[in-house]
Design an enzyme around this catalytic site. Structure first.
Site, PDB file in Angstrom:
ATOM      1  N   GLU A   1       0.880  -1.353   0.352  1.00  0.00           N
ATOM      2  CA  GLU A   1       0.128  -0.049   0.306  1.00  0.00           C
ATOM      3  C   GLU A   1       0.422   1.778   0.105  1.00  0.00           C
ATOM      4  O   GLU A   1       0.564   2.650  -0.381  1.00  0.00           O
ATOM      5  CB  GLU A   1      -1.233  -0.278   1.140  1.00  0.00           C
ATOM      6  CG  GLU A   1      -1.936   1.037   1.433  1.00  0.00           C
ATOM      7  CD  GLU A   1      -2.349   1.360   2.595  1.00  0.00           C
ATOM      8  OE1 GLU A   1      -3.095   2.138   2.852  1.00  0.00           O
ATOM      9  OE2 GLU A   1      -2.402  -0.025   3.545  1.00  0.00           O
ATOM     10  N   ASP A   2       1.731   1.536   0.731  1.00  0.00           N
ATOM     11  CA  ASP A   2       2.283   2.150   0.991  1.00  0.00           C
ATOM     12  C   ASP A   2       3.698   2.492   0.490  1.00  0.00           C
ATOM     13  O   ASP A   2       5.045   3.202   0.771  1.00  0.00           O
ATOM     14  CB  ASP A   2       2.672   2.868   2.618  1.00  0.00           C
ATOM     15  CG  ASP A   2       1.693   2.916   3.247  1.00  0.00           C
ATOM     16  OD1 ASP A   2       0.810   3.187   2.224  1.00  0.00           O
ATOM     17  OD2 ASP A   2       1.392   2.704   3.966  1.00  0.00           O
TER      18      ASP A   2
ATOM     19  N   ASP B   1      -3.283  -4.337  13.558  1.00  0.00           N
ATOM     20  CA  ASP B   1      -3.377  -3.164  13.127  1.00  0.00           C
ATOM     21  C   ASP B   1      -4.193  -2.030  13.480  1.00  0.00           C
ATOM     22  O   ASP B   1      -3.220  -0.845  14.205  1.00  0.00           O
ATOM     23  CB  ASP B   1      -3.232  -3.175  11.491  1.00  0.00           C
ATOM     24  CG  ASP B   1      -3.093  -2.339  10.562  1.00  0.00           C
ATOM     25  OD1 ASP B   1      -2.277  -0.804  10.513  1.00  0.00           O
ATOM     26  OD2 ASP B   1      -4.103  -1.659   9.853  1.00  0.00           O
TER      27      ASP B   1
END
Length: 703
Positions: free
Chosen positions: A76-77, A139
């Site tokens: 994702e990042d 998370d």
């Protein structure tokens, strides 16, 4: 703050050296990928995935889950893709990481839609591997612990999402330790003032309370020793969010909630649990109706315990939970107990894992019938807040349903096909309506019939997510087919005014028009016409590429559309005039509703008389079917029994009374307003004639 060395030490107590090394490699790769990235708090980004892995390490998760936790943000990042994760760490880890990742690369119309898409993807990944949700919960837990660095609006949004979705999921999966912390952190972030005030009240009340708890605990221990029952007794303090919810839902003051004292008794065997209940009921008087046996019938998340409420000393109520050590572990760890005890023979501890899989299977069935991700998310939210009841089939099979469930919910719980074709039920051998609310212990026999189909009215009383999703799915498909059929009739009718036939239109013209309207098929276009989203006359003009005939522009189309009254959801009869077969009628194409049919004398159509482009000629078919509601207004003198006489006459004419209203006109006269179901004008005329002959009736009309 967890370091990689501390994590290795923690997981080294239950993982092999090779598995610990794989987790370290995941850390090194993730640290490199996130190099230079900082969190909002200013700390290195790698600290977050490391903390997530630490939470899962305390749950004794396997090395793949821990590796996925450390890598869960790299897709994702960072520039890393899924193929790279597969190559370095294997397909299992890559699927876990992908399941947790958000759908950031897709643009959505709103944040709610993005959340719904992401949530559906995560649950679908969970159905393949349940460890996905454990990584996601860990998370979310660490994100909630570090929420202070975010802007207030974002804090509230994340906190609300946590309380509405993630804390209930943790509860559904039986992970009580994570659920409690998520609720406390979410409550503090969403309602900081309420949290602070409640916390201050608890601190003030705690001193005197501690003495009472100690005295009660000692008396319980003393009685158990006398009975020679080895047990561990603890006094539990209610957590803040639980107190807040109970105050809100039951409209109680703080003292009324906080003055309930809670105790947990842990014993060695199941049989001993029941012995302890008897001992407690001898020690303190039980509150009637407050004993719950979740040992014989566990909750949907695998939770097992005996609950009882007692009248304690000093006039305070006592809540007592009695369970074995194994049950207590499952109550805290839920599905994580499957990994926590995987090396031992603890079959009773893996019940939560089995039930979680059953729930996920039910969720996946539901998502196939949801119209869009937002509908799916709404259904799941309903499913996440069950206060359970338990009902039986005649064969003795038990089904768990949420509180407030009806007989139609039970039918869908058995199977979708049973729900779709049910026509009635017997509850404890007696016929009952499908809208009947069920209670625990009832035996339900569902009566089905071939060709039966769901009724739109069921949506007004069905409460379970599965039932509502399947009813909506069926009705949506039915509405589409009805709209398509009506759309074709409207278009055929309009094409006749151009001297063209439906089958004579060239495919090239169809394709050109579909491209202009951005539609995929001819069926979609017909649905749009049937639902009133597109005007049939304009579509016909474009298909024939001819100017509109003069008589059509003047509103003089001589071929009225035939109405049966059985067109279902795309031909509507409004409440203002309630037309019935035989009445002169007009049709109005209304966006999203299809054709709305009014009586020609209805006051609501007066303004449209001079605008023929807004209405179309409709007429009843010779053979109409079904019953149609209509109004009857009766003025009577105030005499005892007159209402009963009128109702008897209506019933004698084979008509059904839907509703009746009474309004006193003055001391002498009363107006009765009936809504009755009739088949046509002749049927209604017979009813009116019989009512007019009743002695005390002075006037009768349809309005």
């Amino acid at each position: 703050m967890t370091t990689i060395a501390e994590l290795e030490k923690r997981i080294g107590s239950y993982l092999s050296c090779q598995e610990v090394e794989k987790v370290r490699r995941a850390y090194e790769f993730s640290a490199c990928a996130h190099q230079g990235q900082l969190r909002k708090s200013g700390e290195p980004y790698i600290n977050h995935p490391l903390e997530v892995a630490g939470i899962l390490g305390d749950m004794h998760m396997d090395h793949q889950t821990l590796s996925a936790a450390i890598l869960h943000d790299v897709i994702e990042d960072t520039a890393t893709d899924k193929k790279e994760i597969v190559r370095r760490f294997g397909k299992g880890v890559a699927e876990l990481v992908d399941g947790v990742s958000k759908l950031d690369q897709v643009e959505f119309a709103s944040r709610a839609e993005a959340q719904a898409h992401s949530f559906r993807k995560m649950l679908m990944a969970m159905s393949n591997d349940i460890r996905v949700i454990l990584v996601k919960l860990a998370d979310r837990l660490h994100n909630m612990r570090t929420l202070g660095a975010l802007a207030p609006a974002k804090r509230r949004r994340i906190a609300r999402e946590t309380l509405e979705i993630y804390a209930p999921i943790a509860q559904r999966l039986g992970i009580n330790s994570i659920r409690l912390e998520l609720e406390e952190l979410g409550f503090a972030a969403l309602y900081p003032m309420r949290y602070r005030i409640l916390n201050e009240q608890i601190i003030k009340a705690r001193g005197h309370r501690k003495e009472i708890i100690d005295k009660i605990r000692n008396s319980i221990k003393r009685r158990l020793r006398q009975e020679k029952i080895p047990a561990k007794v603890t006094g539990r303090e209610k957590h803040l969010y639980g107190i807040y919810r109970k105050m809100l839902e039951k409209d109680l003051s703080f003292s009324e909630v906080y003055d309930v004292y809670a105790f947990r008794i842990i014993v060695d065997e199941v049989d001993t649990c029941y012995r302890v209940v008897g001992t407690m009921h001898n020690l303190y008087r039980p509150v009637p109706g407050k004993f719950k046996d979740y040992v014989a019938i566990p909750k949907s998340n695998g939770y097992q315990s005996l609950h009882t409420v007692l009248f304690g000393p000093y006039g305070v109520p006592l809540e007592v939970q009695i369970r074995t050590a194994a049950m207590d572990d499952v109550a805290e760890a839920g599905i994580a107990a499957h990994w926590l005890y995987k090396s031992g023979s603890a079959s009773d501890r893996t019940g939560a894992h089995k039930r979680a899989r059953e729930w996920l299977q039910h969720i996946m069935e539901m998502q196939t019938t949801a119209g869009n991700p937002q509908d799916f998310l709404d259904h799941v939210k309903i499913d996440l807040f069950p206060e359970s009841i338990y009902a039986f089939t005649p064969k003795g099979d038990i089904f768990e349903l949420q509180k407030g469930a009806t007989a139609v919910d039970f039918a869908y719980a058995i199977h979708t096909d049973v729900g779709n074709s049910c026509v009635g039920v017997r509850i404890d051998r007696r016929l009952a309506p499908l809208s009947t609310h069920l209670v625990t212990g009832q035996t339900i026999e569902v009566i089905t019939a071939p060709g039966a189909k769901p009724d739109p009215a069921w949506l007004s009383f069905a409460v379970t997510a599965k039932a509502r999703a399947n009813i909506r799915h069926y009705l949506k498909n039915l509405r589409k087919s009805e709209a398509s059929a009506l759309g074709k009739r409207l278009l055929v009718r309009e094409l006749k005014t151009y001297g063209a036939g439906y089958d004579e239109i060239l495919p090239a013209r169809w394709n050109k028009l579909l491209q202009e309207f951005n539609l995929d098929s001819r069926a979609e276009l017909l649905q749009e016409i049937g639902l009133g989203n597109r005007i049939a006359a304009l579509v016909a003009t474009q298909l024939t590429e001819k100017p509109m005939p003069a008589r059509r522009r003047a509103g003089k189309n001589n071929t009225p559309l035939s109405i049966k009254g059985t067109e279902g959801m795309v031909v509507n009869f409004p409440k203002c005039c309630r037309p019935i077969p035989g009445d002169p009628i007009l049709g109005f194409v209304t966006t999203g509703r299809g054709i709305v049919v009014h009586h020609q004398t209805c006051p609501n159509v007066t303004d449209f008389r001079n605008h023929p482009d807004k209405w179309l000629d409709v007429a009843w078919e010779d053979q109409t079917e079904g019953s149609f509601p209509t109004n009857i207004r009766v003025e009577v003198t105030n005499q005892r029994g007159v209402l009963a006489k009128i109702a008897t006459e209506i019933a004698a004419r084979d008509a059904n009374i839907i509703s009746v209203e009474m309004h006193d006109k003055d001391d002498r006269y009363t107006t009765l307003k009936f809504i009755v179901e009739v088949t046509n004008r002749v049927h209604l005329a017979n009813i009116i004639r019989r009512i007019r002959n009743i002695r005390h009736v002075s006037r009768i009309s349809r309005r």
